[in-house]
Design a protein around this motif. Structure first.
Motif, PDB file in Angstrom:
ATOM      1  N   UNK A  77      26.533  40.931  28.692  1.00 21.70           N
ATOM      2  CA  UNK A  77      27.731  40.217  29.128  1.00 21.70           C
ATOM      3  C   UNK A  77      28.314  39.383  28.000  1.00 21.70           C
ATOM      4  N   UNK A  78      27.452  38.684  27.277  1.00 21.60           N
ATOM      5  CA  UNK A  78      27.915  37.864  26.162  1.00 21.60           C
ATOM      6  C   UNK A  78      28.568  38.730  25.089  1.00 21.60           C
ATOM      7  N   UNK A  79      28.004  39.904  24.855  1.00 19.07           N
ATOM      8  CA  UNK A  79      28.561  40.832  23.866  1.00 19.07           C
ATOM      9  C   UNK A  79      29.912  41.367  24.328  1.00 19.07           C
ATOM     10  N   UNK A 134      25.192  30.073  38.119  1.00 19.29           N
ATOM     11  CA  UNK A 134      26.447  29.756  38.811  1.00 19.29           C
ATOM     12  C   UNK A 134      26.896  28.323  38.507  1.00 19.29           C
ATOM     13  N   UNK A 135      25.946  27.404  38.329  1.00 21.20           N
ATOM     14  CA  UNK A 135      26.302  26.033  37.958  1.00 21.20           C
ATOM     15  C   UNK A 135      26.862  25.981  36.541  1.00 21.20           C
ATOM     16  N   UNK A 136      26.253  26.738  35.622  1.00 17.87           N
ATOM     17  CA  UNK A 136      26.765  26.792  34.248  1.00 17.87           C
ATOM     18  C   UNK A 136      28.167  27.403  34.238  1.00 17.87           C
ATOM     19  N   UNK A 137      28.373  28.442  35.041  1.00 21.22           N
ATOM     20  CA  UNK A 137      29.701  29.057  35.117  1.00 21.22           C
ATOM     21  C   UNK A 137      30.750  28.048  35.583  1.00 21.22           C
ATOM     22  N   UNK A 138      30.429  27.298  36.616  1.00 22.00           N
ATOM     23  CA  UNK A 138      31.392  26.315  37.112  1.00 22.00           C
ATOM     24  C   UNK A 138      31.734  25.274  36.056  1.00 22.00           C
ATOM     25  N   UNK A 139      30.723  24.806  35.319  1.00 25.55           N
ATOM     26  CA  UNK A 139      30.978  23.807  34.279  1.00 25.55           C
ATOM     27  C   UNK A 139      31.834  24.385  33.158  1.00 25.55           C
ATOM     28  N   UNK A 140      31.587  25.639  32.778  1.00 27.42           N
ATOM     29  CA  UNK A 140      32.374  26.271  31.716  1.00 27.42           C
ATOM     30  C   UNK A 140      33.821  26.494  32.151  1.00 27.42           C
ATOM     31  N   UNK A 141      34.020  26.881  33.398  1.00 31.41           N
ATOM     32  CA  UNK A 141      35.379  27.126  33.892  1.00 31.41           C
ATOM     33  C   UNK A 141      36.198  25.841  33.825  1.00 31.41           C
ATOM     34  N   UNK A 142      35.611  24.739  34.256  1.00 30.00           N
ATOM     35  CA  UNK A 142      36.325  23.462  34.193  1.00 30.00           C
ATOM     36  C   UNK A 142      36.531  23.041  32.747  1.00 30.00           C
ATOM     37  N   UNK A 269      23.985  52.561  31.259  1.00 27.85           N
ATOM     38  CA  UNK A 269      25.425  52.276  31.300  1.00 27.85           C
ATOM     39  C   UNK A 269      25.671  51.188  32.337  1.00 27.85           C
ATOM     40  N   UNK A 270      26.380  50.175  31.927  1.00 27.98           N
ATOM     41  CA  UNK A 270      26.716  49.097  32.855  1.00 27.98           C
ATOM     42  C   UNK A 270      27.918  48.347  32.306  1.00 27.98           C
ATOM     43  N   UNK A 271      28.897  48.084  33.153  1.00 28.08           N
ATOM     44  CA  UNK A 271      30.091  47.338  32.759  1.00 28.08           C
ATOM     45  C   UNK A 271      30.004  45.941  33.356  1.00 28.08           C
ATOM     46  N   UNK A 272      29.895  44.906  32.536  1.00 29.47           N
ATOM     47  CA  UNK A 272      29.884  43.538  33.082  1.00 29.47           C
ATOM     48  C   UNK A 272      31.192  43.239  33.815  1.00 29.47           C
ATOM     49  N   UNK A 273      31.117  42.394  34.822  1.00 29.07           N
ATOM     50  CA  UNK A 273      32.304  42.069  35.611  1.00 29.07           C
ATOM     51  C   UNK A 273      32.248  40.601  36.027  1.00 29.07           C
ATOM     52  N   UNK A 274      33.398  40.013  36.353  1.00 28.44           N
ATOM     53  CA  UNK A 274      33.408  38.594  36.748  1.00 28.44           C
ATOM     54  C   UNK A 274      32.614  38.346  38.021  1.00 28.44           C
ATOM     55  N   UNK A 275      32.016  37.182  38.103  1.00 28.37           N
ATOM     56  CA  UNK A 275      31.253  36.722  39.267  1.00 28.37           C
ATOM     57  C   UNK A 275      30.104  37.667  39.612  1.00 28.37           C
ATOM     58  N   UNK A 276      29.513  38.289  38.590  1.00 27.61           N
ATOM     59  CA  UNK A 276      28.410  39.212  38.846  1.00 27.61           C
ATOM     60  C   UNK A 276      27.150  38.492  39.321  1.00 27.61           C
ATOM     61  N   UNK A 336      34.092  33.308  29.556  1.00 29.66           N
ATOM     62  CA  UNK A 336      32.639  33.131  29.539  1.00 29.66           C
ATOM     63  C   UNK A 336      32.156  32.574  30.871  1.00 29.66           C
ATOM     64  N   UNK A 337      32.928  31.642  31.436  1.00 33.18           N
ATOM     65  CA  UNK A 337      32.556  31.099  32.728  1.00 33.18           C
ATOM     66  C   UNK A 337      32.722  32.091  33.858  1.00 33.18           C
ATOM     67  N   UNK A 338      33.766  32.895  33.806  1.00 33.71           N
ATOM     68  CA  UNK A 338      33.995  33.867  34.877  1.00 33.71           C
ATOM     69  C   UNK A 338      32.945  34.973  34.874  1.00 33.71           C
ATOM     70  N   UNK A 339      32.580  35.453  33.686  1.00 30.41           N
ATOM     71  CA  UNK A 339      31.621  36.560  33.589  1.00 30.41           C
ATOM     72  C   UNK A 339      30.168  36.084  33.678  1.00 30.41           C
ATOM     73  N   UNK A 340      29.889  34.851  33.278  1.00 24.21           N
ATOM     74  CA  UNK A 340      28.519  34.348  33.305  1.00 24.21           C
ATOM     75  C   UNK A 340      27.742  34.732  32.064  1.00 24.21           C
ATOM     76  N   UNK A 341      28.061  34.092  30.945  1.00 24.64           N
ATOM     77  CA  UNK A 341      27.395  34.404  29.685  1.00 24.64           C
ATOM     78  C   UNK A 341      26.335  33.373  29.321  1.00 24.64           C
ATOM     79  N   UNK A 342      26.136  32.350  30.121  1.00 26.43           N
ATOM     80  CA  UNK A 342      25.215  31.241  29.932  1.00 26.43           C
ATOM     81  C   UNK A 342      25.597  30.382  28.723  1.00 26.43           C
TER      82      UNK A 342
END
Length: 531
Positions: A77-79, A134-142, A269-276, A336-342
């Motif tokens: 996801x980060x990549x 999910x907590x890290x994602x919320x903090x990054x989005x804000x 094969x896997x495609x990362x997606x938001x809110x996974x 990064x927050x939407x996809x969850x890259x930590x």
């Protein structure tokens, strides 16, 4: 002797004239190399950015409760997000050849969220991992809103317009030199692999081209590819030969080529997606703490953008372009927050150093590297093979690349008056404080397990402790403040600061997205007839 005249003095060597743009660059921003060469150079950028992409999730995911499967998915996801953010930055942001990847600046705040007490009652480690994510994602989005607002509103432009070469030296220098703890200490974790990589890289990139005189720039331009392949094979021979069978666990993790656990865990094969990982959760305190980390990353990335433009042989960045780049970096943190890259995103310092090593500042090369990021994030098994490069090999690359970026900051001294005591004070004090203050904060944290500011509110502790742990942030802020308040109105001070070199670009009125603005050489006469 008749005439009695004194003998004529020998001609004294003349100083090197200051250069707005760095000479001897083979390919600038808008002059890409041939396609085969560009693809290999892009792949080289991909390999270099893998270090941070792998090391940060490797350190954080186990603390969150995740295993190898979760670690592999986070790396993918980060990549994937790094590839998208790099394309956005090169196409719509500063349009410099800057790679946008994971940032160590966000790690302390992320660890603070991981250690929050509300997650300790979760018995299932995988569920605990998802809750923390999910907590890290919320903090990054804000937190992303800070850079988006400052960048796109033009507020950061008003800050950047007061930057001078003098105040840029401590900022850019410590963006590179300040990461020294990621260099040789990482090499020493497996010195029999890391040290040969470092020596071989210096030899192939600096000595071989001058010995062979081929004129084709093969060894200096592709030194990273040559040396990684050679040392990786050597490390694999040590592994299969049983050299580490009885070694301590930490040594095996650093030295072996079959212990990363990524290849077996990564999907084909896997495609990362938001809110996974599920819907993000929000905590006000954590959001404020992450916003401070985002602000620190903003300052550090401003220095990294300056280093990138220098090594791409572009003209000095107008404040409006730097501000626009910060806005798009904020979009990157949002993704990064939407996809969850930590982790949040910022300019990759190691890739900025690679520009200097190869002397190729082409935007197309970096966009090709973004294509490799997206491609190998989707084909997980293949990407995991490259992500399994032993960390000491990557640390050896850092030794050279961070040094290049730091030297790029020092190069701005050519625009300043080094005979001025004002200049000496600002440079010396800001660099010393930029090294000394973070050293105190980092030592205090390592000994006590928490920072010097330790109250009952974790988020408040992070707001104060995180910025003072960043060397370029402390040095840059101190230099910026002193440079703009210390006897600024005296007429001679403007030239001492080197400001007259950059002011002609600050008022640029044309289309700042135009190809010609970043072309080499820059046609000053078209926009500034008096020059």
């Amino acid at each position: 002797m008749a005439g009695g005249g004194a003998p004529a003095k020998a001609d004294e060597p003349q100083p090197h004239p200051p250069k707005d743009q760095l000479p001897n660059i083979s390919y600038c921003i808008t002059s890409p190399p041939p396609w085969p060469e560009a693809i290999l150079l892009g792949f080289q950028h991909f390999l270099v950015m893998l270090g941070t992409t792998v090391l940060i999730p490797t350190a954080l995911v186990p603390q969150m409760g995740g295993g190898n499967n979760e670690k592999a998915r986070v790396i993918e996801t980060l990549l994937f997000v790094a590839g998208i953010n790099t394309l956005l930055q090169t196409m719509f942001g500063t349009r410099l050849p800057a790679v946008i990847g994971g940032s160590y600046t966000f790690v302390p705040t992320t660890i603070s969220i991981i250690l929050a007490g509300r997650f300790s009652d979760e018995p299932d480690p995988i569920e605990k991992f998802k809750r923390i994510m999910r907590s890290i994602q919320g903090a990054l989005i804000v937190a992303s809103t800070l850079q988006i607002v400052l960048g796109f509103s033009g507020l950061w432009r008003n800050v950047a317009r007061f930057l001078s070469p003098l105040s840029s030296v401590p900022l850019v220098s410590l963006v590179g030199f300040g990461l020294y703890e990621l260099g040789f200490p990482g090499v020493a974790k497996c010195v029999e692999i890391g040290l040969p990589q470092l020596i071989l890289l210096v030899f192939v990139s600096q000595y071989v081209p001058h010995v062979l005189h081929s004129g084709k720039h093969i060894f200096d331009r592709f030194a990273v590819l040559f040396t990684i392949v050679i040392v990786w094979i050597y490390a694999h021979l040590l592994t299969v030969g049983g050299a580490y069978n009885d070694a301590p666990h930490k040594t095996q993790i650093s030295c072996r080529t079959d212990r990363a656990g990524l290849i077996d865990s990564a999907p084909w094969i896997r495609i990362p997606y938001p809110f996974q990982w599920g819907a993000p959760s929000f905590d006000a305190g954590e959001a404020f703490a992450m916003m401070m980390a985002s602000f620190v990353a903003l300052v550090e990335s401003s220095g990294a953008f300056i280093a990138v433009y220098r090594y791409a042989s572009a003209t000095p960045l107008p404040p409006s372009i730097l501000s626009r780049g910060i806005g798009w970096q904020g979009v990157g943190i949002l993704l990064s927050g939407l996809f969850g890259t930590v982790n949040g995103s910022s300019v990759s310092v190691e890739n900025a150093g690679l520009l200097a090593l190869t002397r190729v500042g082409s935007r197309r090369v970096v966009q090709i590297s973004a294509g490799f990021m997206i491609f190998f994030s989707i084909l997980g098994k293949f990407g995991a093979v490259f992500a399994s490069i032993p960390p000491p090999i990557i640390a050896a690359l850092y030794c050279l690349f961070f040094a290049y970026v730091g030297a790029g900051g020092l190069s701005f001294l050519q625009f300043c008056n080094l005979n001025s005591f004002r200049t000496k004070f600002i440079l010396g004090f800001s660099i010393f404080v930029g090294l000394s203050v973070p050293q105190y904060f980092n030592e205090y944290t390592a000994i006590n397990g928490y920072g010097p500011v330790h109250t009952g509110a974790r988020w408040f502790n992070d707001i104060i402790n995180v910025p003072f742990q960043s060397k370029p942030f402390v040095a840059g802020v101190v230099a910026y403040f002193l440079d703009n308040t210390l006897f600024k109105r005296e007429a001679a001070i403007r030239k001492d600061r080197g400001k007259h070199w950059w002011d002609k670009y600050k008022s640029f009125k044309g289309d700042t997205r135009s190809e010609e603005f970043y072309s080499l050489p820059f046609n000053l006469n078209k926009y500034f007839p008096s020059v």
